[in-house]
Design a protein around this motif. Structure first.
Motif, mmCIF file in Angstrom:
data_model
loop_
_atom_site.group_PDB
_atom_site.id
_atom_site.type_symbol
_atom_site.label_atom_id
_atom_site.label_comp_id
_atom_site.label_asym_id
_atom_site.label_seq_id
_atom_site.Cartn_x
_atom_site.Cartn_y
_atom_site.Cartn_z
ATOM 1 N N THR A 45 0.805 -1.252 0.015
ATOM 2 C CA THR A 45 -0.107 0.062 -0.051
ATOM 3 C C THR A 45 0.735 1.206 -0.041
ATOM 4 O O THR A 45 0.365 2.388 -0.214
ATOM 5 C CB THR A 45 -1.082 0.186 1.166
ATOM 6 O OG1 THR A 45 -0.193 -0.212 2.282
ATOM 7 C CG2 THR A 45 -2.076 -1.084 1.075
ATOM 8 N N GLU A 48 3.260 3.970 -5.125
ATOM 9 C CA GLU A 48 2.771 4.817 -5.884
ATOM 10 C C GLU A 48 1.860 4.168 -6.777
ATOM 11 O O GLU A 48 0.609 4.342 -7.303
ATOM 12 C CB GLU A 48 3.562 5.666 -6.948
ATOM 13 C CG GLU A 48 3.176 6.458 -7.876
ATOM 14 C CD GLU A 48 2.447 7.832 -6.980
ATOM 15 O OE1 GLU A 48 1.108 8.194 -7.247
ATOM 16 O OE2 GLU A 48 2.681 8.054 -5.913
ATOM 17 N N HIS A 51 -1.431 3.254 -5.188
ATOM 18 C CA HIS A 51 -2.449 4.539 -5.307
ATOM 19 C C HIS A 51 -3.076 4.579 -6.867
ATOM 20 O O HIS A 51 -4.303 5.249 -6.862
ATOM 21 C CB HIS A 51 -1.840 5.868 -4.771
ATOM 22 C CG HIS A 51 -1.293 5.650 -3.345
ATOM 23 N ND1 HIS A 51 -2.394 5.764 -2.319
ATOM 24 C CD2 HIS A 51 -0.264 5.396 -2.863
ATOM 25 C CE1 HIS A 51 -1.693 5.613 -1.254
ATOM 26 N NE2 HIS A 51 -0.382 5.044 -1.392
ATOM 27 N N THR A 52 -2.296 4.482 -7.746
ATOM 28 C CA THR A 52 -2.767 4.597 -9.330
ATOM 29 C C THR A 52 -3.819 3.533 -9.376
ATOM 30 O O THR A 52 -4.920 3.913 -9.947
ATOM 31 C CB THR A 52 -1.401 4.438 -9.992
ATOM 32 O OG1 THR A 52 -0.691 5.443 -9.817
ATOM 33 C CG2 THR A 52 -1.899 4.749 -11.557
ATOM 34 N N LYS A 53 -3.714 2.286 -8.992
ATOM 35 C CA LYS A 53 -4.265 1.309 -9.215
ATOM 36 C C LYS A 53 -5.855 1.386 -8.368
ATOM 37 O O LYS A 53 -7.037 1.343 -8.673
ATOM 38 C CB LYS A 53 -4.044 -0.116 -8.622
ATOM 39 C CG LYS A 53 -2.976 -0.713 -9.606
ATOM 40 C CD LYS A 53 -2.447 -2.046 -9.078
ATOM 41 C CE LYS A 53 -1.394 -2.527 -9.955
ATOM 42 N NZ LYS A 53 -0.845 -3.764 -9.481
ATOM 43 N N VAL A 54 -5.893 2.108 -7.177
ATOM 44 C CA VAL A 54 -6.886 2.453 -6.440
ATOM 45 C C VAL A 54 -7.682 3.497 -7.227
ATOM 46 O O VAL A 54 -9.049 3.319 -7.194
ATOM 47 C CB VAL A 54 -6.487 2.900 -5.071
ATOM 48 C CG1 VAL A 54 -7.835 3.528 -4.452
ATOM 49 C CG2 VAL A 54 -6.034 1.750 -4.149
ATOM 50 N N GLU A 55 -7.072 4.693 -7.529
ATOM 51 C CA GLU A 55 -7.704 5.516 -8.440
ATOM 52 C C GLU A 55 -8.501 5.193 -9.580
ATOM 53 O O GLU A 55 -9.558 5.497 -9.831
ATOM 54 C CB GLU A 55 -6.628 6.556 -8.499
ATOM 55 C CG GLU A 55 -6.429 7.593 -7.557
ATOM 56 C CD GLU A 55 -4.975 8.685 -7.892
ATOM 57 O OE1 GLU A 55 -4.924 8.568 -9.079
ATOM 58 O OE2 GLU A 55 -4.690 9.095 -6.743
ATOM 59 N N ARG A 56 -7.795 4.086 -10.234
ATOM 60 C CA ARG A 56 -8.403 3.664 -11.403
ATOM 61 C C ARG A 56 -9.731 2.640 -11.031
ATOM 62 O O ARG A 56 -10.540 2.974 -11.739
ATOM 63 C CB ARG A 56 -7.480 2.831 -12.339
ATOM 64 C CG ARG A 56 -6.324 3.577 -13.087
ATOM 65 C CD ARG A 56 -5.530 2.731 -13.758
ATOM 66 N NE ARG A 56 -4.268 3.286 -14.306
ATOM 67 C CZ ARG A 56 -3.079 2.847 -14.315
ATOM 68 N NH1 ARG A 56 -3.112 1.740 -14.346
ATOM 69 N NH2 ARG A 56 -2.273 3.377 -14.912
ATOM 70 N N LYS A 57 -9.636 2.067 -10.025
ATOM 71 C CA LYS A 57 -10.649 1.134 -9.839
ATOM 72 C C LYS A 57 -11.825 2.167 -9.391
ATOM 73 O O LYS A 57 -12.919 1.728 -9.793
ATOM 74 C CB LYS A 57 -10.213 0.257 -8.495
ATOM 75 C CG LYS A 57 -11.091 -0.612 -8.128
ATOM 76 C CD LYS A 57 -11.418 -1.579 -9.170
ATOM 77 C CE LYS A 57 -12.356 -2.837 -8.740
ATOM 78 N NZ LYS A 57 -12.738 -3.812 -9.616
ATOM 79 N N GLN A 58 -11.634 3.115 -8.600
ATOM 80 C CA GLN A 58 -12.690 4.147 -8.100
ATOM 81 C C GLN A 58 -13.479 4.696 -9.408
ATOM 82 O O GLN A 58 -14.599 4.765 -9.252
ATOM 83 C CB GLN A 58 -12.058 5.122 -7.024
ATOM 84 C CG GLN A 58 -11.655 4.756 -6.069
ATOM 85 C CD GLN A 58 -11.082 5.732 -5.051
ATOM 86 O OE1 GLN A 58 -10.212 6.411 -5.427
ATOM 87 N NE2 GLN A 58 -11.257 5.838 -3.734
ATOM 88 N N GLU A 59 -12.586 4.974 -10.435
ATOM 89 C CA GLU A 59 -12.933 5.783 -11.624
ATOM 90 C C GLU A 59 -13.917 4.546 -12.302
ATOM 91 O O GLU A 59 -14.776 4.859 -12.729
ATOM 92 C CB GLU A 59 -11.974 6.252 -12.277
ATOM 93 C CG GLU A 59 -12.357 6.968 -13.419
ATOM 94 C CD GLU A 59 -13.381 8.234 -13.526
ATOM 95 O OE1 GLU A 59 -14.469 8.143 -14.049
ATOM 96 O OE2 GLU A 59 -13.260 8.739 -12.405
ATOM 97 N N ARG A 62 -17.288 4.459 -10.238
ATOM 98 C CA ARG A 62 -17.942 5.598 -10.608
ATOM 99 C C ARG A 62 -18.708 5.372 -11.966
ATOM 100 O O ARG A 62 -19.845 5.536 -12.269
ATOM 101 C CB ARG A 62 -17.321 6.767 -10.695
ATOM 102 C CG ARG A 62 -16.893 7.123 -9.463
ATOM 103 C CD ARG A 62 -16.361 8.511 -9.381
ATOM 104 N NE ARG A 62 -15.633 9.006 -8.289
ATOM 105 C CZ ARG A 62 -14.431 8.678 -8.196
ATOM 106 N NH1 ARG A 62 -13.575 8.428 -9.224
ATOM 107 N NH2 ARG A 62 -13.735 8.964 -6.881
#
Length: 82
Positions: A45, A48, A51-59, A62
């Motif tokens: 965790t 970097e 964090h990129t993977k988490v942002e992609r998953k969130q997008e 959405r």
């Protein structure tokens, strides 16, 4: 102390080594597992890439949410006007 319980299966060789480590550290097998998992989580965790993977998953979630909402709204029956 842990408040949730889970089961993990290990092959005999891995479990023997884990028990040996616990014995050498004068600790429980469960404690050794918790320490190993905590170190793994910290390592994974803190990158970097994580964090990129988490942002992609969130997008992605959405977009899926928005698409589903659009489909549901399109199916909504219209009420007769008064």
């Amino acid at each position: 102390m842990a408040d949730k319980l889970t089961s993990v299966r290990f092959d005999s060789n891995t479990l023997d080594k884990l028990r040996l480590l616990a014995s050498l550290h004068e600790d429980s097998t469960a404690s050794e597992i918790r320490k190993a998992v905590a170190a793994y989580i910290e390592r994974e965790t803190s990158s970097e890439d994580f964090h990129t993977k988490v942002e992609r998953k969130q997008e992605k979630l959405r977009r899926e949410h928005d698409e589903l909402a659009e489909k549901l709204l399109a199916r909504r029956p219209t009420l007769p006007s008064k």
